[in-house]
Motif scaffolding. Sequence first.
Motif, PDB file in Angstrom:
ATOM      1  N   ASP A   1      42.948  41.509  45.649  1.00  0.00           N
ATOM      2  CA  ASP A   1      42.465  40.267  46.256  1.00  0.00           C
ATOM      3  C   ASP A   1      42.253  39.126  45.270  1.00  0.00           C
ATOM      4  O   ASP A   1      42.182  37.963  45.658  1.00  0.00           O
ATOM      5  N   ILE A   2      42.118  39.477  43.978  1.00  0.00           N
ATOM      6  CA  ILE A   2      41.922  38.474  42.929  1.00  0.00           C
ATOM      7  C   ILE A   2      42.772  38.856  41.727  1.00  0.00           C
ATOM      8  O   ILE A   2      42.804  40.031  41.336  1.00  0.00           O
TER       9      ILE A   2
ATOM     10  N   VAL B   1      39.688  43.378  42.174  1.00  0.00           N
ATOM     11  CA  VAL B   1      39.953  42.377  41.144  1.00  0.00           C
ATOM     12  C   VAL B   1      40.844  42.944  40.044  1.00  0.00           C
ATOM     13  O   VAL B   1      40.533  43.973  39.446  1.00  0.00           O
TER      14      VAL B   1
ATOM     15  N   SER C   1      43.705  34.043  44.548  1.00  0.00           N
ATOM     16  CA  SER C   1      42.784  34.701  45.483  1.00  0.00           C
ATOM     17  C   SER C   1      43.431  34.833  46.851  1.00  0.00           C
ATOM     18  O   SER C   1      44.348  34.090  47.198  1.00  0.00           O
ATOM     19  N   SER C   2      42.899  35.769  47.634  1.00  0.00           N
ATOM     20  CA  SER C   2      43.454  35.989  48.968  1.00  0.00           C
ATOM     21  C   SER C   2      42.900  35.031  50.015  1.00  0.00           C
ATOM     22  O   SER C   2      43.445  34.944  51.114  1.00  0.00           O
TER      23      SER C   2
ATOM     24  N   HIS D   1      37.978  32.368  46.452  1.00  0.00           N
ATOM     25  CA  HIS D   1      38.533  31.566  45.355  1.00  0.00           C
ATOM     26  C   HIS D   1      37.448  30.636  44.799  1.00  0.00           C
ATOM     27  O   HIS D   1      37.253  30.552  43.574  1.00  0.00           O
TER      28      HIS D   1
ATOM     29  N   ILE E   1      35.985  43.013  47.323  1.00  0.00           N
ATOM     30  CA  ILE E   1      37.200  42.572  46.649  1.00  0.00           C
ATOM     31  C   ILE E   1      37.717  43.568  45.616  1.00  0.00           C
ATOM     32  O   ILE E   1      36.958  44.271  44.981  1.00  0.00           O
TER      33      ILE E   1
END
Length: 268
Positions: A207-208, A165, A250-251, A256, A163
């Motif tokens: 992604d976050i 972030v 989140s993706s 998530h 991820i």
Amino acid sequence: MINFDRKKYPIYASFLNQLAKDLTQFYHSKLNRTFKVSNKLKGKGYDPVTTSDRAFEKFIRAKIKKKFPSHQVIGEEYGSTSSKSDYTWVIDPIDGTRSYVIGNPTWSNLISLNFKGTPILGLANFPVLKKYYLNYSDKLAYVVAEGKKKKLSVNKKATFKNIKVSAAFHGWLSLNKQKKIPKILKLMQFPCSDALSYSHLAEGRVDIVIQCSNKIWDIHPLIPIIKAAGGIISTWDNRDAANAGNILVSSNKKIHNNFLKLLKPVSK
């Protein structure tokens, strides 16, 4: 589920699409010059507002009033106008005023259309970057740059191990609380640039996104865009993001849920 008539999406999306262009032209023709800054908190902290914030909001309100005179409006700088309409426009004339003050181009104009309190359409317009993000339905959103449209989609291949972030606490989360989430701190690899970070998640670039203390005008316009791109959005304690406050995006649902667990020590 709200009973919004899906056939009306094109009417409001068309309005916001044109408004994005009008706002960018308004900035470059009228506001791209010296402006005045004042501090809303006056010695109790720093929350800047500029003459440009107020000019943008007046401009947006005038456009809405001309096209949809019966609709309600809530704006950061000029408060709310009430009516019996089920439709409410929520305005952040400049999201990222601190960025605006120092000349960082990541600030934006944020506008959402809410139906019975639920954000259904959102616009994130970046005048300096000359691009904007807009959803056309609950399943379709685009970024428009240099006259070209690209469909928005989150990074569906994202996993917890790979991820990206983007996070920032902007002084709202105390150091003692930050010490309770060491894994989150370790995973924070990318800067958080106001609404642009949320928009980048909708594009699949990160992604976050984690942020503190969002007001409704900070997050309502981004909710429909993120959801239409396939993203998941909630508060840190897993409530509806329309409540605003501390926000996690989140993706996908799996990561998530992982981050909700990591944030639990500071989610109350």
